[in-house]
Design an enzyme around this catalytic site. Structure first.
Site, PDB file in Angstrom:
ATOM      1  N   ASP A  27       0.829  -1.200   0.000  1.00 35.75           N
ATOM      2  CA  ASP A  27       0.000   0.000   0.000  1.00 35.75           C
ATOM      3  C   ASP A  27       0.870   1.260   0.000  1.00 35.75           C
ATOM      4  O   ASP A  27       1.997   1.238   0.490  1.00 35.75           O
ATOM      5  CB  ASP A  27      -0.914  -0.022   1.241  1.00 35.75           C
ATOM      6  CG  ASP A  27      -2.140   0.860   1.069  1.00 35.75           C
ATOM      7  OD1 ASP A  27      -2.355   1.397  -0.029  1.00 35.75           O
ATOM      8  OD2 ASP A  27      -2.888   1.014   2.056  1.00 35.75           O
ATOM      9  N   ASN A  75     -10.987  -2.486  -5.573  1.00 38.75           N
ATOM     10  CA  ASN A  75     -10.198  -1.510  -6.326  1.00 38.75           C
ATOM     11  C   ASN A  75     -10.834  -1.106  -7.670  1.00 38.75           C
ATOM     12  O   ASN A  75     -10.387  -0.148  -8.310  1.00 38.75           O
ATOM     13  CB  ASN A  75      -8.760  -2.005  -6.545  1.00 38.75           C
ATOM     14  CG  ASN A  75      -7.896  -1.945  -5.297  1.00 38.75           C
ATOM     15  OD1 ASN A  75      -7.025  -2.784  -5.082  1.00 38.75           O
ATOM     16  ND2 ASN A  75      -8.102  -0.930  -4.449  1.00 38.75           N
TER      17      ASN A  75
HETATM   18  C1  IPE Z   1      -5.523  -2.757  -0.316  1.00 37.64           C
HETATM   19  O1  IPE Z   1      -5.154  -1.424  -0.473  1.00 37.64           O
HETATM   20  C2  IPE Z   1      -5.490  -3.463  -1.630  1.00 37.64           C
HETATM   21  C3  IPE Z   1      -4.173  -3.624  -2.230  1.00 37.64           C
HETATM   22  C4  IPE Z   1      -3.028  -3.304  -1.700  1.00 37.64           C
HETATM   23  C5  IPE Z   1      -4.184  -4.215  -3.532  1.00 37.64           C
HETATM   24  P1  IPE Z   1      -6.255  -0.277  -0.655  1.00 37.64           P
HETATM   25  O2  IPE Z   1      -5.498   0.996  -0.748  1.00 37.64           O
HETATM   26  O3  IPE Z   1      -7.163  -0.606  -1.767  1.00 37.64           O
HETATM   27  O4  IPE Z   1      -7.063  -0.389   0.710  1.00 37.64           O
HETATM   28  P2  IPE Z   1      -8.003   0.653   1.459  1.00 37.64           P
HETATM   29  O5  IPE Z   1      -9.010   1.123   0.472  1.00 37.64           O
HETATM   30  O6  IPE Z   1      -7.129   1.775   1.920  1.00 37.64           O
HETATM   31  O7  IPE Z   1      -8.567  -0.131   2.601  1.00 37.64           O
HETATM   32  C1  IPE Z   2      -1.522   0.167  -3.304  1.00 33.31           C
HETATM   33  O1  IPE Z   2      -1.290   1.522  -3.369  1.00 33.31           O
HETATM   34  C2  IPE Z   2      -1.686  -0.473  -4.654  1.00 33.31           C
HETATM   35  C3  IPE Z   2      -3.068  -0.837  -4.976  1.00 33.31           C
HETATM   36  C4  IPE Z   2      -4.100  -0.787  -4.174  1.00 33.31           C
HETATM   37  C5  IPE Z   2      -3.307  -1.263  -6.340  1.00 33.31           C
HETATM   38  P1  IPE Z   2      -2.479   2.564  -3.423  1.00 33.31           P
HETATM   39  O2  IPE Z   2      -2.796   2.835  -4.844  1.00 33.31           O
HETATM   40  O3  IPE Z   2      -3.624   2.099  -2.590  1.00 33.31           O
HETATM   41  O4  IPE Z   2      -1.792   3.826  -2.769  1.00 33.31           O
HETATM   42  P2  IPE Z   2      -2.449   4.867  -1.779  1.00 33.31           P
HETATM   43  O5  IPE Z   2      -3.021   4.098  -0.627  1.00 33.31           O
HETATM   44  O6  IPE Z   2      -3.519   5.586  -2.564  1.00 33.31           O
HETATM   45  O7  IPE Z   2      -1.319   5.752  -1.381  1.00 33.31           O
HETATM   46 MG    MG Z   3      -4.093   2.355  -0.634  1.00 30.29          MG
END
Ligand code: IPE
Ligand code: IPE
Ligand code: MG
Length: 248
Positions: A27, A75
């Site tokens: 993340d 997502n």
């Molecule tokens: C969790 O991260 C999913 C992945 C890392 C693929 P998100 O960024 O989607 O999670 P939330 O929305 O903050 O819970």
């Molecule tokens: C994690 O990084 C990757 C995926 C969920 C695909 P994020 O895209 O959630 O990054 P933040 O949380 O917005 O910084």
């Molecule tokens: Mg995230």
């Protein structure tokens, strides 16, 4: 590359360490890019480089199973641009890395509901799984269109179909036999779940499998996460006492 090996003894039984299963909620890619005034996809691209480095380092730091959360069933709420960008990144990663994974003994699996993905991507997944199926040095599993609840619901449907077909006696179902319907049927449960970027939630990841996993939450954003970061986290893990409901 060298790692701080000073914690080897505290990490416990080397045989156990040798089959360590670490699951990661990668993340913080978006914030990493936004902090620099760049598009979110730049963060995802940098994140993919970190995956490559970590997979390479797994044998040195004692990880046998690495399971990465790359795209959740939630997502899809993101912009079309970001979703398509991520999907093409998955395809590019596999195209670029398949040969090397095959040579380096990496067995790649993809978990999640792939039926909703582009058929070309599904074919890539099928092919890389088949091409690396003989490997056993590192087991890399990537969760794409994965949600723990969705996985359990799909497993229940499959089990119910077997009941209806007379192939499964409902009264014979145990937690171990049910787990064979999950996407992770060939994998041990994770010993450790790591989440980067300071968020302290599970976000629908490995809900069944992580019943007794240890959790480590780090502030590090995924695009800054190096093999040394993982080695430090494994040191912390090695100091934990896992009791599985028993007493020491
Ligand atoms: C969790 O991260 C999913 C992945 C890392 C693929 P998100 O960024 O989607 O999670 P939330 O929305 O903050 O819970
Ligand atoms: C994690 O990084 C990757 C995926 C969920 C695909 P994020 O895209 O959630 O990054 P933040 O949380 O917005 O910084
Ligand atoms: Mg995230």
């Amino acid at each position: 590359m060298t790692f701080d090996q000073s914690h080897d003894d505290s990490a416990g039984d080397p045989a156990l360490q040798n089959k360590l299963h670490v699951a990661v909620i990668m993340d913080g890619n978006g914030r990493w890019a936004t902090n620099r005034g760049w598009p979110r996809l730049v963060g995802h691209r940098k994140g993919a480089e970190r995956v490559r480095e970590l997979v390479d380092a797994c044998p040195d730091i004692g990880i046998r199973y690495l399971t990465l959360y790359a795209f959740s069933t939630e997502n899809w709420k993101r912009s079309t641009e970001e979703v398509l960008g991520l999907m093409s990144l998955f395809a590019r990663y596999i195209r670029r890395e398949a040969g090397r994974m095959k040579r380096e003994g990496v067995r790649m699996r993809i978990i999640g509901d792939r039926k909703r993905l582009d058929p070309k991507l599904q074919t890539l997944f099928d092919n890389v799984e088949a091409e690396t199926a003989q490997n056993d040095r590192v087991h890399l599993t990537v969760a794409i269109n994965y949600g723990g609840r969705d996985e359990i619901a799909r497993a229940v449907r499959a089990a119910a179909r077997d009941v209806a077909a007379g192939k499964l006696d409902p009264d014979s179902v145990t937690d171990a036999s049910f787990a064979r319907y999950l996407d992770t049927r060939d994998l041990p449960d994770p010993d450790l779940v790591v989440r980067t970027s300071g968020e302290t939630r599970v976000s629908n990841y490995l809900l069944w499998q992580a019943a007794y996993s240890e959790y480590v939450f780090t502030q590090v954003l995924w695009p800054d996460f190096t093999p040394q970061t993982m080695a430090d986290i494994l040191h912390e893990y090695g100091l934990r006492e896992r009791r599985f409901g028993g007493v020491k």
